[in-house]
Design an enzyme around this catalytic site. Sequence first.
Site, mmCIF file in Angstrom:
data_model
loop_
_atom_site.group_PDB
_atom_site.id
_atom_site.type_symbol
_atom_site.label_atom_id
_atom_site.label_comp_id
_atom_site.label_asym_id
_atom_site.label_seq_id
_atom_site.Cartn_x
_atom_site.Cartn_y
_atom_site.Cartn_z
ATOM 1 N N SER A 125 0.821 -1.207 0.000
ATOM 2 C CA SER A 125 0.000 0.000 0.000
ATOM 3 C C SER A 125 0.853 1.254 0.000
ATOM 4 C CB SER A 125 -0.897 -0.006 1.246
ATOM 5 O OG SER A 125 -1.489 1.251 1.454
ATOM 6 N N TYR A 150 -2.800 -0.071 10.115
ATOM 7 C CA TYR A 150 -2.890 -0.798 8.841
ATOM 8 C C TYR A 150 -1.619 -0.587 8.025
ATOM 9 C CZ TYR A 150 -3.896 -1.269 3.867
ATOM 10 O OH TYR A 150 -3.805 -1.581 2.542
ATOM 11 N N LYS A 154 1.623 -3.230 6.709
ATOM 12 C CA LYS A 154 2.143 -3.357 5.344
ATOM 13 C C LYS A 154 3.643 -3.069 5.308
ATOM 14 C CE LYS A 154 -1.678 -4.406 3.162
ATOM 15 N NZ LYS A 154 -1.876 -5.749 2.575
#
Length: 339
Positions: A125, A150, A154
């Site tokens: 991402s 989040y 990643k």
Amino acid sequence: MKILVTGGAGFIGSHTLIELYRAGHSAVVVDNLYNSDPEALKRVAEIIRVDEIPFVKADIRDREALEEVFAAHRFDACIHFAGLKAVGESVAKPLEYYENNMNGTFVLLDVMRKHGCKNIIFSSSATVYGDPAIIPITEECPKGHCTNPYGQTKSMLEQVMMDLQKADPEWNVVLLRYFNPIGAHPSGRIGENPNGIPNNLMPYITQVAIGRREKLNVFGNDYPTPDGTGVRDYIHVVDLATAHVAALQAIDRKQGLAIYNIGTGHGYSVLDVVKTFVKVNGVEVPYEIKERRAGDIATCYCDPAKAAKELGWKAQYGLEEMCRDSWNWQKNNPNGYQS
């Protein structure tokens, strides 16, 4: 190639399956259906005209289940989508995000290694850049302090895979740093179908437009952007899907470690997207300005030149097509796959 697709019943995974099969590959899907629906796989099979997509309902944290999958199939590579993915939710539920995303990937990588499958394309991402040091963002942009759990998962998993590949050069690792996928398959048969209240912009817009939600909440209008709302690089999900097929080239030529930004290179604000959606589709989308959302940044869009140069990949669709296809999906499936 025969590809293991984790999270393959989800939004990006289901669209990628279509492009994989059209390019002559085959796939087996492993998905726990936490935020996806098996109906998507039935519709994918209809679109590509096969009897069914091989599917195993399992959580990738379940080592025994993954061992059974690898015992039954010989995979050339894995495309790894499975994971929790909502920025706002990750701020509210950090432990759940770290446990799910990290542990699931650790189990997957270990089982892959045990079975001699050392090729992986990872669904990463743009959040790994944090509040980016340069705009547009190139792959040389330093990874920043991620502003939400989040993004941290990643970034940390990227580092795990980099270290794994460095320690064992037999691994081929392709990290695809997505920007903001929206849109739907032009057939209107598959699209984004979040469980509960959407965490992403486009499904919220379409649910307001169809009457499932009263109005759109726009989080912040005081960012240093042309209209004060956050600017992002929105990419059509079909373009994103084709990027995964193109990325298999890096595995084919045993590139080792490869990192690519996957976006259009154009930034659009939240209100740009709303106004374009209204114009293209002739529907109203009432909205209300709210306070900024924790973990968000002002501007984020990429320079996708490296993927064009090394993979021959370039986004084909613009914002109008993204808005058109999103609405085509929603109006034909007002309750998603439960229609």
